[in-house]
Design a protein around this motif. Structure first.
Motif, PDB file in Angstrom:
ATOM      1  N   LEU A 175       0.828  -1.209   0.000  1.00 53.77           N
ATOM      2  CA  LEU A 175       0.000   0.000   0.000  1.00 53.77           C
ATOM      3  C   LEU A 175       0.864   1.261   0.000  1.00 53.77           C
ATOM      4  O   LEU A 175       0.567   2.237  -0.692  1.00 53.77           O
ATOM      5  N   PHE A 176       1.953   1.215   0.786  1.00 57.08           N
ATOM      6  CA  PHE A 176       2.840   2.383   0.850  1.00 57.08           C
ATOM      7  C   PHE A 176       3.502   2.633  -0.502  1.00 57.08           C
ATOM      8  O   PHE A 176       3.582   3.779  -0.961  1.00 57.08           O
ATOM      9  N   ALA A 177       4.009   1.564  -1.115  1.00 61.21           N
ATOM     10  CA  ALA A 177       4.686   1.733  -2.403  1.00 61.21           C
ATOM     11  C   ALA A 177       3.741   2.325  -3.444  1.00 61.21           C
ATOM     12  O   ALA A 177       4.127   3.205  -4.229  1.00 61.21           O
ATOM     13  N   ILE A 178       2.486   1.864  -3.456  1.00 60.80           N
ATOM     14  CA  ILE A 178       1.494   2.398  -4.396  1.00 60.80           C
ATOM     15  C   ILE A 178       1.196   3.862  -4.079  1.00 60.80           C
ATOM     16  O   ILE A 178       1.195   4.724  -4.962  1.00 60.80           O
ATOM     17  N   SER A 179       0.961   4.169  -2.794  1.00 64.83           N
ATOM     18  CA  SER A 179       0.648   5.547  -2.381  1.00 64.83           C
ATOM     19  C   SER A 179       1.818   6.486  -2.644  1.00 64.83           C
ATOM     20  O   SER A 179       1.632   7.628  -3.062  1.00 64.83           O
ATOM     21  N   PHE A 180       3.039   5.979  -2.404  1.00 68.23           N
ATOM     22  CA  PHE A 180       4.234   6.787  -2.641  1.00 68.23           C
ATOM     23  C   PHE A 180       4.356   7.114  -4.126  1.00 68.23           C
ATOM     24  O   PHE A 180       4.683   8.246  -4.507  1.00 68.23           O
ATOM     25  N   GLY A 181       4.066   6.116  -4.978  1.00 66.72           N
ATOM     26  CA  GLY A 181       4.093   6.344  -6.427  1.00 66.72           C
ATOM     27  C   GLY A 181       3.050   7.357  -6.855  1.00 66.72           C
ATOM     28  O   GLY A 181       3.311   8.223  -7.705  1.00 66.72           O
ATOM     29  N   VAL A 182       1.840   7.280  -6.256  1.00 67.25           N
ATOM     30  CA  VAL A 182       0.775   8.237  -6.562  1.00 67.25           C
ATOM     31  C   VAL A 182       1.180   9.642  -6.131  1.00 67.25           C
ATOM     32  O   VAL A 182       0.973  10.621  -6.867  1.00 67.25           O
ATOM     33  N   ALA A 183       1.793   9.754  -4.936  1.00 68.68           N
ATOM     34  CA  ALA A 183       2.223  11.058  -4.428  1.00 68.68           C
ATOM     35  C   ALA A 183       3.288  11.680  -5.341  1.00 68.68           C
ATOM     36  O   ALA A 183       3.249  12.880  -5.649  1.00 68.68           O
ATOM     37  N   LYS A 184       4.218  10.840  -5.826  1.00 70.15           N
ATOM     38  CA  LYS A 184       5.244  11.348  -6.757  1.00 70.15           C
ATOM     39  C   LYS A 184       4.613  11.786  -8.074  1.00 70.15           C
ATOM     40  O   LYS A 184       5.026  12.783  -8.668  1.00 70.15           O
ATOM     41  N   ALA A 185       3.596  11.036  -8.505  1.00 70.75           N
ATOM     42  CA  ALA A 185       2.901  11.386  -9.748  1.00 70.75           C
ATOM     43  C   ALA A 185       2.170  12.714  -9.610  1.00 70.75           C
ATOM     44  O   ALA A 185       2.182  13.552 -10.522  1.00 70.75           O
ATOM     45  N   ILE A 186       1.545  12.958  -8.453  1.00 71.68           N
ATOM     46  CA  ILE A 186       0.851  14.235  -8.198  1.00 71.68           C
ATOM     47  C   ILE A 186       1.846  15.380  -8.210  1.00 71.68           C
ATOM     48  O   ILE A 186       1.593  16.444  -8.782  1.00 71.68           O
ATOM     49  N   SER A 187       3.023  15.137  -7.594  1.00 71.45           N
ATOM     50  CA  SER A 187       4.049  16.191  -7.514  1.00 71.45           C
ATOM     51  C   SER A 187       4.637  16.527  -8.880  1.00 71.45           C
ATOM     52  O   SER A 187       4.836  17.688  -9.230  1.00 71.45           O
ATOM     53  N   SER A 188       4.900  15.463  -9.669  1.00 70.69           N
ATOM     54  CA  SER A 188       5.565  15.673 -10.965  1.00 70.69           C
ATOM     55  C   SER A 188       4.592  15.834 -12.121  1.00 70.69           C
ATOM     56  O   SER A 188       4.943  16.352 -13.179  1.00 70.69           O
TER      57      SER A 188
END
Length: 419
Positions: A175-188
């Protein structure tokens, strides 16, 4: 010299405070954590006398190897709870509860924190809300295991609790890896499917595979020895080797491959307890050997807590919301799923409360989140605040729940050897 003095002071402080905790009917884990705070950089360590305590957070971090080793042995011990005979009885229940309550908690915390983002958007970015929801899924296997062992807890709640705590971390990592990827996608503004989906699945699969291989080799090697002391030494050697190997990371075709030391060591313990006919006796001996190591682990964890975060009222406010929503998620997630799979009534009532403690895995996620820059620092501070509260209050709540479930002696009596 200073290192040896610091270690001796840490063990001594933890042991002496455990006497106070016994009088107050609190778990020894709580005493060890408080001892860490008292000899840490914000109390005794602030005097700056080398060897008398932890003088700075850099000084505390220098003992991180001991924490890694202790977590390896803790995960190994939890893996020993996955005996096939027992899993046939509770395997389905533990799996459903472990997965459901972790996902339920993440969704609930995400919803609450995203709502908080719209109230204070300047103070709390949406990326932080998304990542903290996944951090909320993780629990603290170390604190839970220590409470269970200190009070020799036995019963339906305990039988389900340890496998659920182990599953929590596996589900939490994904769940963290998926959420972390989503957060990076929102930022970039770009979506990287490899980091969102492929890498977390690869981490879990590769960790379980490495743990299985090491467990099989370990079981094979143990059979060459008949002396209890040599078998114990072999056990220590393999846990250390497994922790070391789990630190390896590499890339294959653009996919970053890393291992979770917790998952690897859990699988090591699981394979060993199911393949080796004398594993139970060996684990009893290993428990005695690791007692001082576990005390050091919790004292160091207490010293690591960053008390200065209380100065930032925004962090405290968000932290309180995070703690409250996570507790609600854990409690009702466990309650709903345990009812669904027709668990014992005590499991339905009390399991959720025993899942409140949070520490090592969540802190590891917070450190990883720092790659997000300023947003990562917000995540780290809120996680630290929550861990401070959970680690001091959580073990006591776990004890209370197991006591009410009738799975520990009402007087909390344990043999002198285990105190």
């Amino acid at each position: 010299m200073e290192i040896l003095l610091t270690l001796s002071v840490a063990i001594f402080a933890g042991l002496m405070l455990s006497r106070v905790a016994k009088k107050l009917k609190l778990p020894a884990v709580t005493a060890y954590l408080v001892a860490g705070v008292l000899i840490g950089p914000f109390a005794l360590g602030a005097l700056g006398i080398e060897g008398l305590g932890f003088t700075s957070h850099e000084n505390v971090k220098s003992f991180s190897l001991l924490s890694d080793i202790a977590l390896g042995f803790i995960a190994f011990a939890i893996g020993n709870e996955f005996r096939l005979a027992q899993l046939k009885k509770i395997g389905k229940q533990a799996t459903v509860i472990g997965v459901f309550q972790a996902v339920f908690t993440t969704i609930l915390v995400d919803a609450v924190l995203i709502g908080l983002h719209f109230i204070i958007p300047d103070k709390f970015p949406i990326e932080a809300a998304v990542v903290l929801g996944a951090v909320a899924a993780a629990t603290a296997p170390a604190a839970t295991l220590m409470v269970v062992r200190q009070y020799k807890a036995k019963g339906p709640v305990t039988d389900v609790l340890l496998p659920v705590v182990a599953l929590d971390d596996a589900v939490g990592l994904v769940l963290f890896a998926i959420s972390f990827g989503v957060a990076k996608a929102i930022s970039s503004g770009t979506v990287d499917m490899i980091s969102v989906i492929v890498e977390p699945i690869a981490e879990v699969v590769m960790s379980l595979l490495l743990g299985f291989v090491m467990g099989a080799i370990f079981t094979f090697c143990e059979r060459f020895f008949h002396s209890r002391s040599k078998r114990l030494a072999m056990s220590v050697a393999f846990v250390l080797a497994t922790v070391g190997l789990s630190k390896i990371n590499f890339e294959i075709g653009g996919v970053h491959i890393a291992f979770s030391s917790l998952l690897v060591c859990m699988m090591l313990g699981t394979v060993f307890c199911n393949m080796c006919d004398f594993s139970e006796n060996l684990m009893d001996r290993l428990d005695r050997w690791t007692a001082p190591l576990f005390i050091l682990f919790f004292v160091i964890s207490g010293a690591e807590l960053e008390l200065s975060i209380f100065k930032d009222l925004a962090v405290v406010l968000i932290g309180v919301v995070y703690i409250a929503s996570r507790c609600v998620g854990k409690y009702f997630g466990a309650r709903i799923s345990s009812k669904w799979v027709k668990c014992d009534e005590n499991i339905v009532k009390y399991l959720g409360i025993t899942l409140f403690p949070q520490a090592g895995v969540a802190l590891g996620m917070a450190i990883k989140a720092e790659e997000l820059g300023p947003v990562g620092l917000i995540i780290a501070n809120i996680t630290l605040f929550a861990v401070l509260i959970y680690e001091i209050v959580g073990p006591a709540l776990t004890k209370m729940s197991l006591l009410k479930a009738g799975e520990i002696n009402p007087e909390g009596a344990v043999s002198e050897r285990n105190k």
